[in-house]
Write an enzyme that holds these catalytic residues in place. Structure first.
Site, PDB file in Angstrom:
ATOM      1  N   LYS A  79     -46.297   8.891  17.480  1.00  0.00           N
ATOM      2  CA  LYS A  79     -45.495   8.460  18.632  1.00  0.00           C
ATOM      3  C   LYS A  79     -45.039   7.032  18.388  1.00  0.00           C
ATOM      4  O   LYS A  79     -45.818   6.201  17.901  1.00  0.00           O
ATOM      5  CB  LYS A  79     -46.353   8.555  19.895  1.00  0.00           C
ATOM      6  CG  LYS A  79     -45.620   8.256  21.192  1.00  0.00           C
ATOM      7  CD  LYS A  79     -46.527   8.471  22.401  1.00  0.00           C
ATOM      8  CE  LYS A  79     -45.818   8.229  23.710  1.00  0.00           C
ATOM      9  NZ  LYS A  79     -46.684   8.434  24.884  1.00  0.00           N
ATOM     10  N   SER A 154     -44.885  11.601  28.385  1.00  0.00           N
ATOM     11  CA  SER A 154     -43.935  10.829  27.627  1.00  0.00           C
ATOM     12  C   SER A 154     -43.980  11.095  26.121  1.00  0.00           C
ATOM     13  O   SER A 154     -43.060  10.722  25.415  1.00  0.00           O
ATOM     14  CB  SER A 154     -44.183   9.338  27.857  1.00  0.00           C
ATOM     15  OG  SER A 154     -45.447   8.971  27.346  1.00  0.00           O
ATOM     16  N   SER A 178     -49.513  12.060  29.511  1.00  0.00           N
ATOM     17  CA  SER A 178     -48.472  12.081  28.486  1.00  0.00           C
ATOM     18  C   SER A 178     -48.814  12.767  27.170  1.00  0.00           C
ATOM     19  O   SER A 178     -47.929  12.925  26.330  1.00  0.00           O
ATOM     20  CB  SER A 178     -48.033  10.657  28.171  1.00  0.00           C
ATOM     21  OG  SER A 178     -47.104  10.249  29.116  1.00  0.00           O
TER      22      SER A 178
HETATM   23  N1  GLN Z   1     -45.638  10.662  33.598  1.00  0.00           N
HETATM   24  C1  GLN Z   1     -46.539   9.605  33.870  1.00  0.00           C
HETATM   25  C2  GLN Z   1     -45.782   8.322  34.092  1.00  0.00           C
HETATM   26  O1  GLN Z   1     -44.613   8.398  34.123  1.00  0.00           O
HETATM   27  C3  GLN Z   1     -47.532   9.487  32.765  1.00  0.00           C
HETATM   28  C4  GLN Z   1     -47.002   8.826  31.586  1.00  0.00           C
HETATM   29  C5  GLN Z   1     -48.026   8.628  30.502  1.00  0.00           C
HETATM   30  O2  GLN Z   1     -49.079   9.254  30.498  1.00  0.00           O
HETATM   31  N2  GLN Z   1     -47.724   7.711  29.607  1.00  0.00           N
HETATM   32  O3  GLN Z   1     -46.325   7.273  34.227  1.00  0.00           O
END
Ligand code: GLN
Length: 487
Positions: A79, A154, A178
């Site tokens: 990532k 994400s 995420s």
């Molecule tokens: N979807 C969640 C957010 O927008 C989690 C994102 C994540 O785990 N980085 O914060």
């Protein structure tokens, strides 16, 4: 045999038997990337030159039989939130579009030492803020099962790359879901370790009390191989915990007899897709048939989790992102009038709308007049959420829920309605607030043929139990074997 379809443990056997070399394997992944990434767009940066060097070194080690690990010569994706020495690391933000870190993240260093090959940096929501990868500053990634749908987020690029056979496995990061949610959307395995199990050194910070790095893989065995490599205390991260790391491979026990599994009532939320509900209950019934005892349990503060998370994560983000001021690294605006103007212009140009929204929310909840009403209150509720889990784990070995209330949604469906987007994390967020380990494994398909994920949640540092449940389910079912078609 299609090499790019192999798991890490299968590819390792072939490498050992010299059925193919790591160079050939790496080449086959780049062939696959060239064939499908124009459709999926999982990668932001290719590491081709370095990957071939790593593959060659791996082949030399294998030839000599020296220092070979299960990851030697195995092609992975990272990532783009993980610092890679001298390789562009953008966090999918324009503000870091020209950032070349001077060092590797600890996890990258460890994988490198274990002989892994890095194919490239995977797309994501900007600064990991999002659930669909639509918030990337460099374009959206598509779900390999249906190119009109989101891959989740994400870590959408990391999950899509695994599902589309554009790498064997990948690393993602999980602040509120995420790793697990994109794994569920893409029909692969995603594992969020206990907070403190894996060093966050070199992970670009979003919300430091929640962020954790973990693997996204084609099966549970590969997940244990990656966990064995990346786990452990690190003096560069004071929140990494100095407790012994087990051999996760030993958790691969195909048996759940006598295990006590709890089903949190509150996780069957209003608006849950009926296909998801059906698939999760079918999985629960199977585990019961195989000898686990199943009982419903209540986690009464669940309804406050999303609100609590979006106060804490925005507060931490507003503080963490203060460093992007155009002075030390990253983008700097041209044509400004003094320092303050330079800060303002740099940040206005460099950050996307979701990141700006979160900085504003976070600054607000931390401001003098509102700190007690929002931030302090959220910290108190966070404790209550954690205590719900502590009580449940006095009785249960693990908890079972869906990973996401719906399968992958359409691109554009929620992007204009941030609240709807935030609500899609309702089942994964409490796990981060409590610092627990959680895994998502494929457990079925919707009527439209989209993958559905089962989430298994465990006690702090008791990752072996959830891996055992996951492994048993995987070994006795076959939904993880079905693959998307990308002709
Ligand atoms: N979807 C969640 C957010 O927008 C989690 C994102 C994540 O785990 N980085 O914060």
């Amino acid at each position: 045999m299609e090499w790019s379809r192999l798991t890490a443990h299968e590819a390792h056997e072939y490498l050992m038997k010299k059925s193919f070399s790591s160079l050939e394997l790496t080449q086959s992944f780049y062939d696959c990337i060239k064939a499908v990434d124009s459709k999926v767009a999982a990668y932001l940066t290719s590491m081709e030159e370095e990957a071939y060097q790593q593959a060659q070194q791996a082949d030399e080690k294998i030839a000599k039989g020296e220092g070979v690990t299960e990851l030697t010569g195995i092609p992975l994706a990272l990532k783009d939130i993980l610092c890679t020495k001298s390789i562009r690391t953008t966090c999918a933000s324009k503000i870091l579009s020209n950032f070349y870190p001077p060092y590797d993240a600890t996890v990258v260093k460890k994988l490198r030492e274990n002989g892994a090959v890095f194919l490239g940096k995977a797309n994501m929501d900007e600064f990991a803020m999002g659930s669909s990868t639509e918030n990337s500053g460099f374009g959206i990634t598509r779900n390999p099962w249906d190119l009109n749908r989101i891959p989740g987020g994400s870590s959408g690029g990391s999950a899509a790359a695994v599902a589309a056979d554009e790498c064997i496995a990948s690393l993602g990061s999980d602040t509120g879901g995420s790793i697990r949610q994109p794994a569920a959307c893409c029909g692969v395995v995603g594992f969020k370790p206990t907070y403190g199990r894996v060093s966050r050194f070199g992970l670009v910070a979003f919300a430091s009390s929640l962020d954790q790095i973990g693997p996204i893989t084609k099966d549970v065995t590969d997940c244990t191989i990656l966990m064995n490599s990346i786990s452990g205390h690190d003096t560069n991260d004071s929140t990494s915990v100095n407790v012994a790391v087990p051999d996760y491979r030993k958790a691969l026990v195909n048996d759940v007899k006598g295990m006590k599994l709890g089903i949190p009532n509150e996780y069957f939320v209003e608006g849950m897709d009926p296909d998801v509900e059906r698939a999760v209950w079918e999985a629960i019934k199977l585990l019961e048939k195989w000898g686990a005892s199943i009982k419903e349990v209540s986690l009464p503060h669940t309804e406050y989790a999303v609100a609590t998370y979006y106060i804490i994560c925005t507060a931490e983000a507003s503080s963490n992102l203060a460093r992007y001021d155009g002075v030390k690294y990253g983008h700097r605006a041209k044509g400004y009038d003094g320092l303050i103007d330079m800060y303002g212009k740099t940040r206005s140009e460099g950050f996307g709308p979701e990141v700006k929204r979160r900085i504003m929310l976070g600054t607000y909840v931390l401001s003098a007049g509102y700190y007690d009403a929002y931030y302090r209150k959220a910290q108190q509720v966070r404790t209550l959420i954690r205590e719900d889990f502590d009580r449940a784990f006095e009785e249960y070995d693990a908890l079972l829920t869906a990973t996401s209330p719906t399968p992958a949604f359409m691109i554009g469906e929620k992007v204009k309605d941030p609240l709807q987007m935030y609500l899609s994390d309702i089942l994964t967020i409490p796990v981060n607030l409590a610092g627990l380990p959680g895994i998502s494994i494929p457990c079925g398909f919707s009527h439209g043929g989209l993958p559905i994920g089962l989430q298994i949640i465990g006690k702090h540092f008791d990752e072996e139990k959830i891996l055992r449940v996951a492994y048993t389910f995987e070994q006795r079912t076959d939904c993880h074997l079905k693959r998307p078609r990308l002709d």
